[in-house]
Design a protein around this motif. Structure first.
Motif, PDB file in Angstrom:
ATOM      1  N   SER A   1       0.819  -1.215   0.000  1.00  0.00           N
ATOM      2  CA  SER A   1       0.000   0.000   0.000  1.00  0.00           C
ATOM      3  C   SER A   1       0.851   1.262   0.000  1.00  0.00           C
TER       4      SER A   1
ATOM      5  N   PRO B   1      -7.159  -6.130   2.231  1.00  0.00           N
ATOM      6  CA  PRO B   1      -7.860  -5.147   3.074  1.00  0.00           C
ATOM      7  C   PRO B   1      -8.082  -5.706   4.476  1.00  0.00           C
TER       8      PRO B   1
ATOM      9  N   THR C   1     -14.557  -0.237  -5.046  1.00  0.00           N
ATOM     10  CA  THR C   1     -13.613   0.785  -4.607  1.00  0.00           C
ATOM     11  C   THR C   1     -12.256   0.171  -4.311  1.00  0.00           C
ATOM     12  N   VAL C   2     -11.226   0.999  -4.441  1.00  0.00           N
ATOM     13  CA  VAL C   2      -9.845   0.576  -4.204  1.00  0.00           C
ATOM     14  C   VAL C   2      -9.254   1.486  -3.132  1.00  0.00           C
ATOM     15  N   ASN C   3      -8.712   0.885  -2.082  1.00  0.00           N
ATOM     16  CA  ASN C   3      -8.167   1.665  -0.976  1.00  0.00           C
ATOM     17  C   ASN C   3      -6.958   0.960  -0.384  1.00  0.00           C
ATOM     18  N   PRO C   4      -6.141   1.693   0.397  1.00  0.00           N
ATOM     19  CA  PRO C   4      -5.031   1.045   1.105  1.00  0.00           C
ATOM     20  C   PRO C   4      -5.531  -0.066   2.014  1.00  0.00           C
TER      21      PRO C   4
ATOM     22  N   THR D   1      -7.257   0.558   5.441  1.00  0.00           N
ATOM     23  CA  THR D   1      -8.557   1.214   5.489  1.00  0.00           C
ATOM     24  C   THR D   1      -9.656   0.185   5.737  1.00  0.00           C
TER      25      THR D   1
ATOM     26  N   HIS E   1     -13.667  -3.139   0.188  1.00  0.00           N
ATOM     27  CA  HIS E   1     -12.957  -2.628  -0.984  1.00  0.00           C
ATOM     28  C   HIS E   1     -11.855  -3.624  -1.336  1.00  0.00           C
TER      29      HIS E   1
ATOM     30  N   GLY F   1      -7.659  -4.038  -2.272  1.00  0.00           N
ATOM     31  CA  GLY F   1      -6.415  -3.361  -1.940  1.00  0.00           C
ATOM     32  C   GLY F   1      -5.438  -3.373  -3.098  1.00  0.00           C
TER      33      GLY F   1
ATOM     34  N   LEU G   1      -4.805   7.563  -6.085  1.00  0.00           N
ATOM     35  CA  LEU G   1      -3.839   6.619  -5.512  1.00  0.00           C
ATOM     36  C   LEU G   1      -2.575   6.640  -6.369  1.00  0.00           C
TER      37      LEU G   1
ATOM     38  N   PHE H   1      -1.593  -0.252  -6.781  1.00  0.00           N
ATOM     39  CA  PHE H   1      -3.035  -0.301  -6.991  1.00  0.00           C
ATOM     40  C   PHE H   1      -3.372  -0.382  -8.477  1.00  0.00           C
TER      41      PHE H   1
END
Length: 479
Positions: free
Chosen positions: A28, A95, A310-313, A316, A320, A322, A358, A363
């Motif tokens: 991440s 995630p 959705t894409v997130n660290p 988080t 979603h 990662g 990002l 990602f």
């Protein structure tokens, strides 16, 4: 993590003999989250020697002893389950919520299933009624090298360590150097549970180093490997001179056949399954084959599902996906997305580059290609990222032919409300596993593939069989 640089050999945490430093990267952030040691030949030899020395006594342990030990491991694992999820999330980018439930949860799932399988497993008995003087014995194969991947660390570690332990084998675990911290935590659990010295050993290393050393080692009786087909081929060649058993769980390119009469949510569920773990699953349904009368609607549904992903660290919370595990994996997926565009597939969602906002971390945009043909790279190569490829079909026979037209044979999927069609298509699939209508397989069912997806089976009694030699003894005294 105090033991990150150490190895677990002969019941003790020991410093490497021939170690070199290796940074574990948080995908991440692209920054080092820990430093481990990669072992050398002397470390491999020490671990194998400890396993070899422990084997004569452990092979004679009773089933009751092994069950008690495994139950102790399960109890400690459950206590540290959230910690395990946090470690896996940090090292390979799952995630955090998903990691605590799914990634860590696979470990306890398989532990429970193997305890049950061992309770039901018969190691000895007569050939058949009336042939009591011919006695069949299932006994441990010996010293096992267990080489595991980074994408589902606890899933694969427990699928190998537990049946080896249950059958009376001793072992050396080499986890992936990209996700080694979970294996270190697992080794702490094994130590706390009281696994006898030398029965379980763990050292870090890469494939060309410790992996190759274990594969050729004369005192290793079996190699159980999960990873890429290319690496599995190399291990098989390396193991050939010593004629050791090699059990392989390799790549996949799963087809998901969606018939016109499938559940309305079948496409959405197929996209979610494909993108789970950021697409880094060998059994992901990455080829979606849709009956033509429903195809345009299915493409629209897949686009909506991808755009809603959705894409997130990894740290988080929430639902979603990662990052991918590494820069190398990121570059591979980017190259394959570009190949899909260059080959003329219709890019309907996602594409090359990182998602908006990002700019750091590995990602990838959730990506969907429509109007593919089965000769395209994105339909034939294992992408191992959140990339779905779609194409239409006209008949059941055509769908089966497309699904089977692949070098792989791990998992396929069928979506239809017609029970007879479901059974008929499942039987026609050339894969080790088939999931239908969103339903998975029960605990203890065999996991493994055909063709270039491998040759072994993991899980349940089939997983125990993998680690046994079968002996036949004539003239057995009958009371």
């Amino acid at each position: 993590m105090d033991n990150a640089r150490n190895f677990y050999i002969d019941g003790k945490w020991v410093a490497p003999i021939a170690g070199t430093d290796f940074e574990v990267i948080d995908p991440s952030t692209e920054e080092a989250t820990s430093v481990i040691s990669l072992g050398g030949q002397a470390d491999t030899d020490a671990a194998v020697a400890a396993a070899k020395a422990a084997f004569p006594k452990w092979r004679m342990s009773s089933k009751a002893e092994r069950i008690e030990l495994m139950e102790s491991i399960l109890d400690i694992y459950m206590r540290r389950s959230d910690e395990m999820g946090e470690v896996i999330s940090r090292e390979m980018g799952a995630p955090i919520d998903m990691s605590k439930v799914q990634q860590s949860g696979t470990g306890s799932f398989h532990l429970k299933a193997f305890i049950q399988a061992l309770k039901e497993f018969e190691f000895e008995g007569p050939l058949r009624a009336g042939e009591e003087s011919t006695h069949i014995i299932h006994e441990p194969i010996g010293v096992c090298a267990l080489i595991t991947p980074w994408n589902w660390p606890m899933n694969q570690i427990t699928l190998k360590v537990m049946p080896a332990l249950a059958t009376g084998c001793t072992m050396v675990l080499k986890p992936s150097e990209q996700s080694p911290l979970s294996a270190t935590l697992f080794s702490e659990i094994m130590h706390e549970a009281g696994v006898p010295a030398g029965v379980y050993n763990m050292l870090n290393g890469d494939g060309p180093g410790v992996g190759s050393q274990l594969s050729v080692h004369k005192d290793v009786d079996m190699v159980s490997f999960t990873g890429s087909t290319r690496a599995g081929q190399a291990i098989t060649i390396a193991a050939a001179p010593t004629v050791k058993r090699v059990s392989l769980e390799l790549g996949g390119k799963g087809a998901n056949i969606v018939f016109a009469d499938a559940d309305p949510k079948a496409v959405q569920q197929g996209v979610a399954r494909c993108f789970n773990n950021t697409g880094q699953s060998c059994n992901a349904p990455t080829r979606m084959l849709v009956e033509r009368s429903r195809y345009d609607e299915a493409v629209e549904q897949a686009v909506a599902a991808a755009n809603a992903t959705t894409v997130n660290p990894a740290a988080t919370e929430g639902q979603h996906i990662g990052p991918l595990v590494s820069e190398m994996q990121f570059n591979k997926v980017q190259d394959l997305i570009q190949k899909g565009i260059d080959e003329g597939a219709n890019l309907v969602a996602g594409g090359v580059g990182r998602p908006e906002g990002l700019n750091r971390g590995f990602f990838v945009k959730p990506t969907v290609f429509a109007d593919c043909t089965n000769d395209m790279n994105i339909m034939r190569e294992e992408v191992f990222g959140p990339v779905l490829s779609m194409m239409p079909f006209d008949t059941e026979e055509e769908a089966i032919a497309i699904a089977n037209d692949t070098d792989y044979g791990l998992t396929n999927y069928v979506q239809t409300t017609d029970p007879e069609k479901a059974r008929r298509v499942a039987r026609a699939m050339r894969t080790g596993m088939v999931d239908m209508n969103g339903k998975g397989r029960g605990a203890g069912s065999p996991f493994g593939g055909m063709k270039q997806s491998g040759n072994g089976r993991e899980g349940g009694k089939w997983g125990l069989d993998e680690f046994c030699e079968v002996r036949a003894i004539g003239g057995w005294p009958v009371e």
